[in-house]
Design a protein around this motif. Structure first.
Motif, PDB file in Angstrom:
ATOM      1  N   THR A 370       0.828  -1.208   0.000  1.00 24.48           N
ATOM      2  CA  THR A 370       0.000   0.000   0.000  1.00 24.48           C
ATOM      3  C   THR A 370       0.863   1.259   0.000  1.00 24.48           C
ATOM      4  O   THR A 370       0.537   2.251  -0.661  1.00 24.48           O
ATOM      5  CB  THR A 370      -0.947  -0.010   1.208  1.00 24.48           C
ATOM      6  N   GLU A 371       1.998   1.189   0.726  1.00 29.53           N
ATOM      7  CA  GLU A 371       2.891   2.345   0.770  1.00 29.53           C
ATOM      8  C   GLU A 371       3.480   2.634  -0.615  1.00 29.53           C
ATOM      9  O   GLU A 371       3.576   3.796  -1.026  1.00 29.53           O
ATOM     10  CB  GLU A 371       4.016   2.099   1.775  1.00 29.53           C
ATOM     11  N   ASN A 372       3.844   1.590  -1.331  1.00 27.98           N
ATOM     12  CA  ASN A 372       4.376   1.789  -2.681  1.00 27.98           C
ATOM     13  C   ASN A 372       3.320   2.391  -3.608  1.00 27.98           C
ATOM     14  O   ASN A 372       3.625   3.247  -4.450  1.00 27.98           O
ATOM     15  CB  ASN A 372       4.885   0.469  -3.264  1.00 27.98           C
ATOM     16  N   ILE A 373       2.077   1.954  -3.444  1.00 31.52           N
ATOM     17  CA  ILE A 373       0.996   2.526  -4.262  1.00 31.52           C
ATOM     18  C   ILE A 373       0.836   4.006  -3.943  1.00 31.52           C
ATOM     19  O   ILE A 373       0.703   4.844  -4.842  1.00 31.52           O
ATOM     20  CB  ILE A 373      -0.325   1.762  -4.015  1.00 31.52           C
ATOM     21  N   GLU A 408      10.205  -2.497   0.028  1.00 36.24           N
ATOM     22  CA  GLU A 408      10.097  -3.861  -0.482  1.00 36.24           C
ATOM     23  C   GLU A 408       8.700  -4.410  -0.228  1.00 36.24           C
ATOM     24  O   GLU A 408       8.122  -4.209   0.846  1.00 36.24           O
ATOM     25  CB  GLU A 408      11.139  -4.770   0.159  1.00 36.24           C
ATOM     26  N   ALA A 409       8.179  -5.120  -1.244  1.00 38.96           N
ATOM     27  CA  ALA A 409       6.876  -5.780  -1.135  1.00 38.96           C
ATOM     28  C   ALA A 409       6.850  -6.881  -2.189  1.00 38.96           C
ATOM     29  O   ALA A 409       7.831  -7.104  -2.910  1.00 38.96           O
ATOM     30  CB  ALA A 409       5.750  -4.775  -1.342  1.00 38.96           C
ATOM     31  N   GLY A 410       5.735  -7.603  -2.266  1.00 40.10           N
ATOM     32  CA  GLY A 410       5.645  -8.723  -3.194  1.00 40.10           C
ATOM     33  C   GLY A 410       5.634  -8.279  -4.654  1.00 40.10           C
ATOM     34  O   GLY A 410       4.868  -7.405  -5.038  1.00 40.10           O
ATOM     35  N   VAL A 411       6.515  -8.887  -5.453  1.00 40.23           N
ATOM     36  CA  VAL A 411       6.523  -8.677  -6.899  1.00 40.23           C
ATOM     37  C   VAL A 411       6.511 -10.047  -7.568  1.00 40.23           C
ATOM     38  O   VAL A 411       6.876 -11.050  -6.966  1.00 40.23           O
ATOM     39  CB  VAL A 411       7.769  -7.884  -7.361  1.00 40.23           C
ATOM     40  N   GLY A 423       7.166  -3.299  -4.969  1.00 39.98           N
ATOM     41  CA  GLY A 423       6.052  -4.221  -5.169  1.00 39.98           C
ATOM     42  C   GLY A 423       4.709  -3.523  -4.979  1.00 39.98           C
ATOM     43  O   GLY A 423       4.513  -2.782  -4.020  1.00 39.98           O
ATOM     44  N   GLY A 424       3.763  -3.739  -5.890  1.00 41.36           N
ATOM     45  CA  GLY A 424       2.448  -3.118  -5.818  1.00 41.36           C
ATOM     46  C   GLY A 424       2.248  -2.053  -6.876  1.00 41.36           C
ATOM     47  O   GLY A 424       1.114  -1.613  -7.126  1.00 41.36           O
ATOM     48  N   LEU A 425       3.331  -1.622  -7.554  1.00 37.59           N
ATOM     49  CA  LEU A 425       3.192  -0.568  -8.558  1.00 37.59           C
ATOM     50  C   LEU A 425       2.452  -1.054  -9.795  1.00 37.59           C
ATOM     51  O   LEU A 425       1.983  -0.236 -10.598  1.00 37.59           O
ATOM     52  CB  LEU A 425       4.578  -0.024  -8.948  1.00 37.59           C
ATOM     53  N   SER A 426       2.347  -2.377  -9.968  1.00 36.27           N
ATOM     54  CA  SER A 426       1.558  -2.876 -11.095  1.00 36.27           C
ATOM     55  C   SER A 426       0.088  -2.483 -10.943  1.00 36.27           C
ATOM     56  O   SER A 426      -0.625  -2.337 -11.947  1.00 36.27           O
ATOM     57  CB  SER A 426       1.692  -4.389 -11.215  1.00 36.27           C
ATOM     58  N   GLN A 427      -0.373  -2.282  -9.707  1.00 36.42           N
ATOM     59  CA  GLN A 427      -1.758  -1.831  -9.512  1.00 36.42           C
ATOM     60  C   GLN A 427      -1.906  -0.381  -9.987  1.00 36.42           C
ATOM     61  O   GLN A 427      -2.929  -0.017 -10.577  1.00 36.42           O
ATOM     62  CB  GLN A 427      -2.170  -1.954  -8.045  1.00 36.42           C
ATOM     63  N   ILE A 464       4.661  -3.336 -14.744  1.00 35.44           N
ATOM     64  CA  ILE A 464       5.627  -2.286 -15.022  1.00 35.44           C
ATOM     65  C   ILE A 464       6.999  -2.750 -14.546  1.00 35.44           C
ATOM     66  O   ILE A 464       7.127  -3.367 -13.487  1.00 35.44           O
ATOM     67  CB  ILE A 464       5.236  -0.950 -14.336  1.00 35.44           C
ATOM     68  N   ALA A 465       8.024  -2.518 -15.327  1.00 37.71           N
ATOM     69  CA  ALA A 465       9.403  -2.836 -14.945  1.00 37.71           C
ATOM     70  C   ALA A 465      10.283  -1.775 -15.588  1.00 37.71           C
ATOM     71  O   ALA A 465      10.523  -1.808 -16.797  1.00 37.71           O
ATOM     72  CB  ALA A 465       9.814  -4.229 -15.405  1.00 37.71           C
TER      73      ALA A 465
END
Length: 574
Positions: A370-373, A408-411, A423-427, A464-465
């Motif tokens: 959520t923080e990355n989003i 860091e989060a799940g990717v 992790g989470g930026l794909s959302q 996204i990468a």
């Protein structure tokens, strides 16, 4: 009594006949021997005859030819060495069309003669030396020498001039060489076979860029250009361009006629001067859109004031060859009008083009995601894309680092969830795609995930990468597009503001080529659990219409791999 004188008595007639016969026989005998001697000596080479030191006197021409062929074999077949300055090259005389002509050498050396002096000379050592005759195939010789010329040739080398660390550096031009095939063939032909080593006829070849031109350019242009700083006065302010900065602004240009000159980076010079004179220079400001406390507003255009680039470049170039106080120049400013004016903005019809809401998993276990989003949306919010410009999500989010606020989060990596920065930026990416999709904007690039994630629209989602995969769309309208986005409860809310051009219809096809997912256990401490997702193919079509008429139709087919259910058996796994 009278005395009688004693006179010889005449031989009788028969005795005269005998004497005559004996004399005739003697003459015949002597004449036959002389004839035989002449015949014998005429078929033999005179004594004392030699060819290239090989004595062939007293031999028949055939025997002499065999002897010469044997004795002169090395002379006829030895390699010919061609010296070209400090290098040596060889040719094979046989291949080069060089051969001994022994028949011509021996031609006319024998023959019957009844002249006593000739016969006597053939008996005594009166033969002398015979010149050795040769045959030259000129075409073959020049071909062989031409091959040597290719090896012996040295290309001339052009020197170079460049700037490094505020200094002028250069390498010298060097002459090459070229072997004269015809003249060298003449030398070989004149020397062979007596001489097997000849000096090739070589001539220097000049480089295109003369060394004299390099020296002139360094002394008259490049050296003086960086001999000291150049001061640029604009109003009450002064910008000082150091020799090192000058060197970085200059490049060496070589004309088609191979004359050197300096080329000045005018844009770079203006950037340096404008950066040092912030109070004097002010960039123009285009009319645009902005968020004011969550409300979209039109911002005013502003006329800019910049250094007069044309005069700056012209005077700066003159100062590069000057010394002392003449290396200080004075330049004024000019107004620069914005490319998008307030009048342009008055014609804008700004409204809500599209809004998309994307639910994301919350709770403590997803706090990092959520923080990355939140961080990613902060970089996207308020972005304005002008007409014709392309939005790049990768460029907007980058760099994905802790310093930029990401954690860091799940990717997804190779179909599995693993820990990774951002992790989470794909959302965020999926939300951008769907908002642009619904706004009817031109889609340039997006990449679905390797396996399907149920919270995303099927076939209409994007990972996204940075540096590898991007999410890009182009503003194909006549007004700016502003992105407004924020978190609302457990959802991302994203709205595009602009002038919507099309109505949008989405047609989602059936799933095909379904592959059932399996189950796996993972006992590693880094295991992240995930649910099973079947693999399948699906096609989604976007139809754009205006005033009830279809304008375009674009289909996107996505292949999703099957993703196994992962059961974490390690009690410390997250």
């Amino acid at each position: 009594m009278e005395e009688r004188q004693n006179l010889p008595e005449e031989p009788p007639r028969n005795e005269w006949i005998g004497i005559l016969l004996r004399t005739l026989v003697a003459v015949l005998v002597l004449g036959g021997g002389y004839y035989a001697a002449a015949q014998y000596l005429g078929g033999r080479i005179p004594n004392g005859t030699a060819v290239e030191g090989v004595d062939i006197g007293g031999q028949s021409p055939a025997a002499a030819r065999d002897l010469l062929e044997s004795k002169l074999e090395e002379l006829a077949t030895g390699e010919v060495v061609i010296d070209v300055e400090d290098d040596t090259f060889t040719i094979d005389p046989t291949t080069a069309g060089l051969s001994l002509d022994l028949d011509a050498t021996l031609d006319g050396i024998t023959g019957v003669s009844y002249d006593p002096q000739v016969m006597w000379g053939r008996i005594t050592n009166d033969g002398g030396d015979l010149p050795l005759q040769v045959t030259v195939d000129r075409a073959a010789l020049e071909q062989a020498v031409a091959e040597v010329a290719e090896e012996a040739a040295i290309e001339p080398r052009n020197g170079t001039v460049w700037f490094s660390l505020g200094e002028v550096r250069s390498t010298a031009s060097e002459d090459g060489r070229e072997l004269d095939t015809a003249a060298t063939s003449d030398a070989v032909e004149a020397a062979w076979p007596q001489e097997h080593q000849v000096t090739g006829v070589a001539a220097p070849t000049s480089p295109e860029l003369a060394q004299a031109e390099i020296e002139r350019f360094v002394d008259e242009a490049a050296g003086p250009a960086i001999a000291g700083p150049v001061n640029v006065k604009v109003g009450e302010e002064t910008s000082t361009i150091s020799p090192n900065q000058i060197a970085r602004l200059l490049t060496v240009h070589e004309s088609p006629e191979h004359a050197l000159s300096l080329e000045l980076d005018g844009d770079g010079l203006l950037e340096i001067v404008s950066g040092q004179l912030e109070a004097t220079a002010e960039a123009p400001l285009n009319a645009s859109l902005a968020l004011d406390d969550g409300t979209v507003v039109v911002t005013k255009a502003r006329v800019g004031k910049v250094v007069d680039e044309d005069k700056l470049v012209a005077q700066f170039e003159e100062a590069l060859t000057a010394t002392g106080k003449d290396r200080t120049i004075t330049v004024g400013t000019v107004e620069v009008k914005p490319s998008v004016t307030d009048a342009d903005a008055e014609n804008w019809d700004i409204s809500q083009m599209a809004t998309f809401r994307s639910a994301y998993p919350g709770g403590p276990s997803n706090a990092d995601r959520t923080e990355n989003i939140r961080v990613g949306l902060g970089h996207v919010n308020g972005t304005v894309v002008m007409p014709g410009d392309t939005f790049s999500l990768a460029n907007t989010l980058a760099p994905i680092t802790k310093e930029r606020g990401y954690v860091e989060a799940g990717v997804i990596s190779d179909g599995r969830l693993v820990k990774g920065i951002g992790g989470g930026l794909s959302q965020v990416s999926t939300t951008v795609l769907n908002t642009a999709w619904e706004a009817g904007l031109q889609l340039d690039e997006f990449h679905p995930h390797s396996y399907y994630i149920p919270r995303y629209p099927v076939g209409k989602e994007a990972t996204i990468a940075v540096g590898i995969l991007d999410n890009r769309w182009t503003n194909n309208t006549n007004t700016p597009v502003l992105i407004q986005t924020y978190l609302d409860g457990g959802e991302i809310v994203m709205t595009f503001w602009g002038d919507r051009q099309f109505s949008v219809q989405t047609i989602t096809g059936p799933r095909s080529n379904i592959v059932t997912a399996d189950e796996r256990e993972d006992d590693s401490a880094t295991c992240l659990p995930q649910s099973a997702q079947d693999g399948f193919d699906i096609t989604v079509t976007r139809v754009l219409s205006r005033s009830g008429s279809e304008v375009s139709r674009q289909s996107y087919t996505t292949h999703y791999d099957a993703s196994p259910e992962v059961v974490c058996t390690n009690p410390n796994a997250g």
